[in-house]
Design a protein around this motif. Structure first.
Motif, PDB file in Angstrom:
ATOM      1  N   UNK A 185     -16.044  -1.871   7.559  1.00 49.73           N
ATOM      2  CA  UNK A 185     -16.705  -0.565   7.442  1.00 49.73           C
ATOM      3  C   UNK A 185     -16.741   0.155   8.790  1.00 49.73           C
ATOM      4  N   UNK A 186     -17.095  -0.579   9.821  1.00 49.20           N
ATOM      5  CA  UNK A 186     -17.200   0.024  11.150  1.00 49.20           C
ATOM      6  C   UNK A 186     -15.848   0.529  11.638  1.00 49.20           C
ATOM      7  N   UNK A 187     -14.800  -0.227  11.366  1.00 50.95           N
ATOM      8  CA  UNK A 187     -13.456   0.158  11.811  1.00 50.95           C
ATOM      9  C   UNK A 187     -12.955   1.390  11.072  1.00 50.95           C
ATOM     10  N   UNK A 188     -13.231   1.450   9.783  1.00 53.03           N
ATOM     11  CA  UNK A 188     -12.722   2.542   8.941  1.00 53.03           C
ATOM     12  C   UNK A 188     -13.548   3.822   9.102  1.00 53.03           C
ATOM     13  N   UNK A 189     -14.796   3.691   9.488  1.00 57.05           N
ATOM     14  CA  UNK A 189     -15.694   4.857   9.579  1.00 57.05           C
ATOM     15  C   UNK A 189     -15.094   5.967  10.435  1.00 57.05           C
ATOM     16  N   UNK A 190     -15.087   7.168   9.875  1.00 58.48           N
ATOM     17  CA  UNK A 190     -14.587   8.333  10.589  1.00 58.48           C
ATOM     18  C   UNK A 190     -13.084   8.481  10.611  1.00 58.48           C
ATOM     19  N   UNK A 191     -12.369   7.581   9.964  1.00 58.49           N
ATOM     20  CA  UNK A 191     -10.905   7.656   9.951  1.00 58.49           C
ATOM     21  C   UNK A 191     -10.419   8.329   8.666  1.00 58.49           C
ATOM     22  N   UNK A 192      -9.122   8.444   8.535  1.00 58.87           N
ATOM     23  CA  UNK A 192      -8.522   9.010   7.325  1.00 58.87           C
ATOM     24  C   UNK A 192      -8.362   7.970   6.224  1.00 58.87           C
ATOM     25  N   UNK A 193      -8.700   6.731   6.514  1.00 55.59           N
ATOM     26  CA  UNK A 193      -8.533   5.648   5.548  1.00 55.59           C
ATOM     27  C   UNK A 193      -9.790   5.488   4.694  1.00 55.59           C
ATOM     28  N   UNK A 194      -9.624   5.611   3.389  1.00 54.36           N
ATOM     29  CA  UNK A 194     -10.740   5.404   2.463  1.00 54.36           C
ATOM     30  C   UNK A 194     -10.880   3.916   2.176  1.00 54.36           C
ATOM     31  N   UNK A 195     -12.104   3.422   2.105  1.00 61.19           N
ATOM     32  CA  UNK A 195     -12.372   2.002   1.901  1.00 61.19           C
ATOM     33  C   UNK A 195     -13.035   1.763   0.558  1.00 61.19           C
ATOM     34  N   UNK A 196     -12.540   0.765  -0.155  1.00 66.84           N
ATOM     35  CA  UNK A 196     -13.221   0.267  -1.353  1.00 66.84           C
ATOM     36  C   UNK A 196     -13.379  -1.238  -1.201  1.00 66.84           C
ATOM     37  N   UNK A 197     -14.608  -1.715  -1.335  1.00 69.27           N
ATOM     38  CA  UNK A 197     -14.900  -3.147  -1.266  1.00 69.27           C
ATOM     39  C   UNK A 197     -15.155  -3.655  -2.678  1.00 69.27           C
ATOM     40  N   UNK A 198     -14.416  -4.670  -3.088  1.00 68.90           N
ATOM     41  CA  UNK A 198     -14.576  -5.272  -4.416  1.00 68.90           C
ATOM     42  C   UNK A 198     -15.256  -6.621  -4.240  1.00 68.90           C
ATOM     43  N   UNK A 199     -16.368  -6.794  -4.964  1.00 67.64           N
ATOM     44  CA  UNK A 199     -17.120  -8.054  -4.899  1.00 67.64           C
ATOM     45  C   UNK A 199     -17.029  -8.772  -6.244  1.00 67.64           C
ATOM     46  N   UNK A 200     -16.025  -9.623  -6.434  1.00 71.53           N
ATOM     47  CA  UNK A 200     -15.913 -10.330  -7.715  1.00 71.53           C
ATOM     48  C   UNK A 200     -16.939 -11.453  -7.830  1.00 71.53           C
ATOM     49  N   UNK A 201     -17.491 -11.608  -9.027  1.00 70.44           N
ATOM     50  CA  UNK A 201     -18.210 -12.833  -9.341  1.00 70.44           C
ATOM     51  C   UNK A 201     -17.176 -13.958  -9.457  1.00 70.44           C
ATOM     52  N   UNK A 202     -17.615 -15.169  -9.761  1.00 76.36           N
ATOM     53  CA  UNK A 202     -16.694 -16.309  -9.796  1.00 76.36           C
ATOM     54  C   UNK A 202     -15.462 -15.975 -10.641  1.00 76.36           C
ATOM     55  N   UNK A 203     -14.288 -16.161 -10.057  1.00 76.84           N
ATOM     56  CA  UNK A 203     -13.031 -15.745 -10.678  1.00 76.84           C
ATOM     57  C   UNK A 203     -12.404 -16.925 -11.399  1.00 76.84           C
ATOM     58  N   UNK A 204     -12.047 -16.708 -12.664  1.00 77.39           N
ATOM     59  CA  UNK A 204     -11.535 -17.775 -13.527  1.00 77.39           C
ATOM     60  C   UNK A 204     -10.075 -17.570 -13.875  1.00 77.39           C
ATOM     61  N   UNK A 205      -9.429 -18.664 -14.182  1.00 77.49           N
ATOM     62  CA  UNK A 205      -8.036 -18.637 -14.613  1.00 77.49           C
ATOM     63  C   UNK A 205      -7.360 -19.938 -14.226  1.00 77.49           C
ATOM     64  N   UNK A 206      -6.232 -20.267 -14.859  1.00 74.68           N
ATOM     65  CA  UNK A 206      -5.519 -21.489 -14.483  1.00 74.68           C
ATOM     66  C   UNK A 206      -5.221 -21.524 -12.988  1.00 74.68           C
ATOM     67  N   UNK A 207      -5.614 -22.627 -12.346  1.00 76.89           N
ATOM     68  CA  UNK A 207      -5.397 -22.749 -10.913  1.00 76.89           C
ATOM     69  C   UNK A 207      -6.566 -22.309 -10.065  1.00 76.89           C
ATOM     70  N   UNK A 208      -7.680 -21.882 -10.691  1.00 73.05           N
ATOM     71  CA  UNK A 208      -8.829 -21.445  -9.895  1.00 73.05           C
ATOM     72  C   UNK A 208      -9.448 -22.639  -9.174  1.00 73.05           C
ATOM     73  N   UNK A 209     -10.170 -22.342  -8.101  1.00 70.82           N
ATOM     74  CA  UNK A 209     -10.813 -23.392  -7.309  1.00 70.82           C
ATOM     75  C   UNK A 209     -12.312 -23.386  -7.581  1.00 70.82           C
ATOM     76  N   UNK A 210     -13.044 -24.157  -6.781  1.00 69.97           N
ATOM     77  CA  UNK A 210     -14.494 -24.153  -6.899  1.00 69.97           C
ATOM     78  C   UNK A 210     -15.025 -25.193  -7.868  1.00 69.97           C
ATOM     79  N   UNK A 211     -16.111 -24.844  -8.563  1.00 68.38           N
ATOM     80  CA  UNK A 211     -16.792 -25.805  -9.429  1.00 68.38           C
ATOM     81  C   UNK A 211     -16.077 -26.054 -10.746  1.00 68.38           C
ATOM     82  N   UNK A 212     -15.232 -25.121 -11.184  1.00 73.23           N
ATOM     83  CA  UNK A 212     -14.594 -25.275 -12.492  1.00 73.23           C
ATOM     84  C   UNK A 212     -13.694 -26.510 -12.553  1.00 73.23           C
TER      85      UNK A 212
END
Length: 311
Positions: free
Chosen positions: A145-172
């Motif tokens: 955020x600090x780096x992008x602030x005031x620049x021409x680059x628009x920022x979108x932050x995506x915060x996924x909950x636990x991501x599922x699918x074949x090959x996923x890591x973690x507790x699954x």
């Protein structure tokens, strides 16, 4: 389009989805390898180290998706997490700003909200990271955020909950091994609600974000329907083709046992509720995750590498 971390679980899905939508996708990898959907591969080395290679790869791209990072694992040195999740993200953001890339999408994690919450959480909720991984992801967001602030680059932050699918890591994968064994499953009394999302839905959301003329700076990625841990286990068991009975052991007893075994934090993420409000993605972008969580859980278990060796 440039995707950093295209060899990873989320990055592969993003590359594949963007390519299938007609985008030309350049992928930046530590080491060159074939990535389905990529039109060009750039061997960028360590993203946390200064290099002109990444900036050169961003010439003429209209969006960068940074999906690289160190995943949530036990026993990882906090310095390694910082290098992968803060420094590398900062280098990518600096290169994007220097090249005037119109849009940067940073893949973070809903772990910044903690492991469990008693109430529904949304993008407006105060982050409360409770481990080194989550703190590194939140720090990475702040640095970018600090780096992008005031620049021409628009920022979108995506915060996924636990991501599922074949090959996923973690507790699954751990649960798949547990369900496939003959160990009793004393989880029938857990009555919680936790949010998840299929990896292909994360990729689809990112494709929608890139294609949309505007988007909120921060978006949670989750399926609108949460699932209980007990139903999650039942779905995994169906995928394995096994019928397992969940014993109704009181959760208080299990909590004490987990604490005695030094697994209190793991128990919190296993038994507590963690339900996301996904209204913003719908109202701002018209997006809703469409792959049912039981379906992706069954598919994940069915495609696991678990082999039953019991007799």
């Amino acid at each position: 389009m440039l995707v950093c971390g295209a060899a990873g679980f989320v990055g592969r899905a993003v590359t594949r989805t963007l390519a299938s939508s007609g985008h030309e996708v350049v992928v930046a990898l530590r080491h060159a390898r074939d990535v389905p959907g990529a039109t060009q591969t750039v061997e960028a080395g360590d993203l946390s180290a200064p290099s002109h290679i990444l900036g050169n790869a961003m010439r003429s791209v209209h969006a960068v998706v940074h999906a690289a990072g160190l995943a949530h694992r036990h026993g990882v040195n906090p310095a390694d997490l910082s290098r992968a999740n803060v420094q590398a993200a900062s280098r990518v953001a600096e290169a994007a700003v220097a090249r005037g890339v119109p849009h940067l999408v940073l893949v973070s994690s809903a772990a910044v909200y903690g492991k469990s919450r008693d109430t529904l959480f949304s993008e407006a909720s105060e982050p409360s990271p409770d481990d080194d991984y989550a703190r590194s992801k939140l720090a990475g967001e702040g640095a970018v955020r600090s780096i992008v602030a005031g620049s021409r680059t628009r920022l979108t932050i995506v915060r996924p909950c636990a991501v599922l699918g074949p090959g996923c890591a973690g507790n699954i994968p751990r649960l798949v091994r547990l369900i496939g064994s003959s160990v009793p499953l004393p989880f029938g009394s857990i009555d919680n609600r936790r949010s998840f999302i299929a990896v292909d839905d994360v990729a689809k959301l990112i494709e929608v974000i890139i294609s949309h003329p505007s988007s909120p700076e921060t978006l949670i990625a989750a399926h609108p329907s949460p699932i209980s841990t007990a139903d999650l286990i039942r779905a995994l068991a169906r995928g394995l083709g096994r019928r397992r009975i969940l014993l109704p052991v009181p959760t208080g007893i299990l909590s004490l046992a987990a604490s005695a075994a030094g697994q209190a934090e793991l128990w919190k993420s296993f038994s507590g509720s963690f339900q996301a409000d996904v209204a913003l993605a719908g109202s701002a972008l018209g997006f809703s995750a469409s792959i049912p969580i039981p379906t992706i859980l069954e598919l994940t278990a069915a495609n696991s590498r678990y082999t039953d060796t019991t007799t």
